[in-house]
Design a protein around this motif. Structure first.
Motif, short mmCIF file in Angstrom:
data_model
loop_
_atom_site.label_atom_id
_atom_site.label_comp_id
_atom_site.label_asym_id
_atom_site.label_seq_id
_atom_site.Cartn_x
_atom_site.Cartn_y
_atom_site.Cartn_z
N THR A 1 0.95 -1.43 0.02
CA THR A 1 -0.05 -0.03 -0.05
C THR A 1 0.80 1.20 -0.24
O THR A 1 1.67 1.40 0.85
CB THR A 1 -0.93 0.15 1.30
N ASP B 1 -1.75 6.59 -2.58
CA ASP B 1 -3.02 5.85 -2.58
C ASP B 1 -3.92 5.80 -1.53
O ASP B 1 -5.01 6.12 -1.92
CB ASP B 1 -2.63 4.24 -3.11
N VAL C 1 -5.48 9.25 -1.95
CA VAL C 1 -6.62 9.30 -2.75
C VAL C 1 -7.86 8.68 -2.33
O VAL C 1 -8.93 9.02 -2.28
CB VAL C 1 -6.06 8.90 -4.35
N GLY C 2 -7.43 7.44 -1.66
CA GLY C 2 -8.67 6.58 -1.13
C GLY C 2 -9.51 7.22 -0.22
O GLY C 2 -10.61 7.00 -0.18
N TRP D 1 -9.93 0.86 -3.49
CA TRP D 1 -9.61 1.99 -3.87
C TRP D 1 -9.48 2.68 -2.61
O TRP D 1 -8.48 3.57 -2.44
CB TRP D 1 -10.08 2.50 -5.08
N GLY E 1 -6.44 2.33 -0.50
CA GLY E 1 -5.39 2.47 -0.85
C GLY E 1 -4.58 1.06 -1.38
O GLY E 1 -3.34 0.89 -1.53
N GLU F 1 -5.11 -0.54 -4.11
CA GLU F 1 -5.00 -0.62 -5.58
C GLU F 1 -5.03 0.68 -5.90
O GLU F 1 -5.75 1.66 -5.44
CB GLU F 1 -5.81 -1.28 -6.00
N ARG F 2 -4.19 1.21 -6.80
CA ARG F 2 -4.13 2.70 -7.41
C ARG F 2 -5.43 2.95 -8.24
O ARG F 2 -5.93 1.99 -9.16
CB ARG F 2 -2.89 3.00 -8.25
N LEU F 3 -6.10 4.10 -7.84
CA LEU F 3 -7.44 4.29 -8.49
C LEU F 3 -6.94 4.46 -10.19
O LEU F 3 -5.95 5.35 -10.47
CB LEU F 3 -8.10 5.58 -8.24
N ARG G 1 -11.01 8.28 -12.67
CA ARG G 1 -11.08 9.53 -12.02
C ARG G 1 -12.06 10.50 -12.57
O ARG G 1 -12.74 10.95 -11.74
CB ARG G 1 -9.71 10.24 -12.18
N PRO H 1 -3.21 11.14 -7.40
CA PRO H 1 -2.02 10.97 -6.28
C PRO H 1 -1.17 12.34 -5.95
O PRO H 1 -0.94 12.90 -6.95
CB PRO H 1 -1.27 9.82 -6.69
N CYS I 1 -0.01 2.52 -15.73
CA CYS I 1 -1.05 1.19 -15.88
C CYS I 1 -0.65 0.30 -16.90
O CYS I 1 -1.34 -0.77 -16.95
CB CYS I 1 -2.57 1.81 -16.02
#
Length: 114
Positions: A5, A9, A12-13, A44, A47, A49-51, A56, A72, A91
Motif C-alpha cells: 500500500t 494511494d 486518494v482513497g 481503492w 489504497g 490498489e491505485r485508482l 477518475r 495522487p 497502468c
C-alpha cells in the motif's frame, strides 16, 4: 502476492471514501454507477490498489469533485492532461510503455503527425 500500500494511494482513497459518504452511497452503489464491483471501490478507498486514470473523471463527476482531487499527491504538480498521461502510463505493461515512448519520440521529431 499483493502489492504494498502506497501513501499516495491511501490519500486518494481517503478523498474517495469521504466523497462517497457525503453522497450517502455504498461502495456497491458507486461501483454500479461506474461499472465495477463494489469491492473494487473499497480497495481503492483503502489504497490497496491505485485508482486507474480512466476512472477518475467518472468518480469526479459522480461526486461533484475536481478531477485533480483524485490524483495522487505526487502527480498534483503537473497539469490534469499530464497527470492523465502519467496515470495511463503507469497502468501499462513494459511493452506498451516502450511503444508509447517510441510514438512520442517520433511525434516530437516530426516523423509522424498528431
Amino acid at each position: 502476492m499483493p502489492r504494498a500500500t502506497l501513501p499516495a494511494d491511501v490519500t486518494v482513497g481517503t478523498v474517495l471514501r469521504e466523497a462517497r459518504r457525503r453522497k450517502g452511497l455504498t461502495c456497491a452503489e458507486v461501483g454500479a454507477a461506474i461499472g465495477v464491483h463494489g469491492n473494487l471501490i473499497g480497495l481503492w478507498e483503502r489504497g490497496g490498489e491505485r485508482l486507474p486514470a480512466a476512472r477518475r473523471p467518472q468518480l469526479a463527476e459522480l461526486f461533484g469533485l475536481d478531477p485533480a482531487s483524485l490524483l495522487p499527491p505526487d502527480l498534483m504538480a503537473v497539469s490534469a492532461e499530464e497527470a492523465e498521461l502519467i496515470g495511463a502510463f503507469r497502468c501499462m505493461d513494459k511493452d506498451q510503455r516502450a511503444s508509447l515512448l517510441r510514438i512520442g519520440g517520433m511525434m516530437v521529431d516530426g516523423r509522424i503527425a498528431a
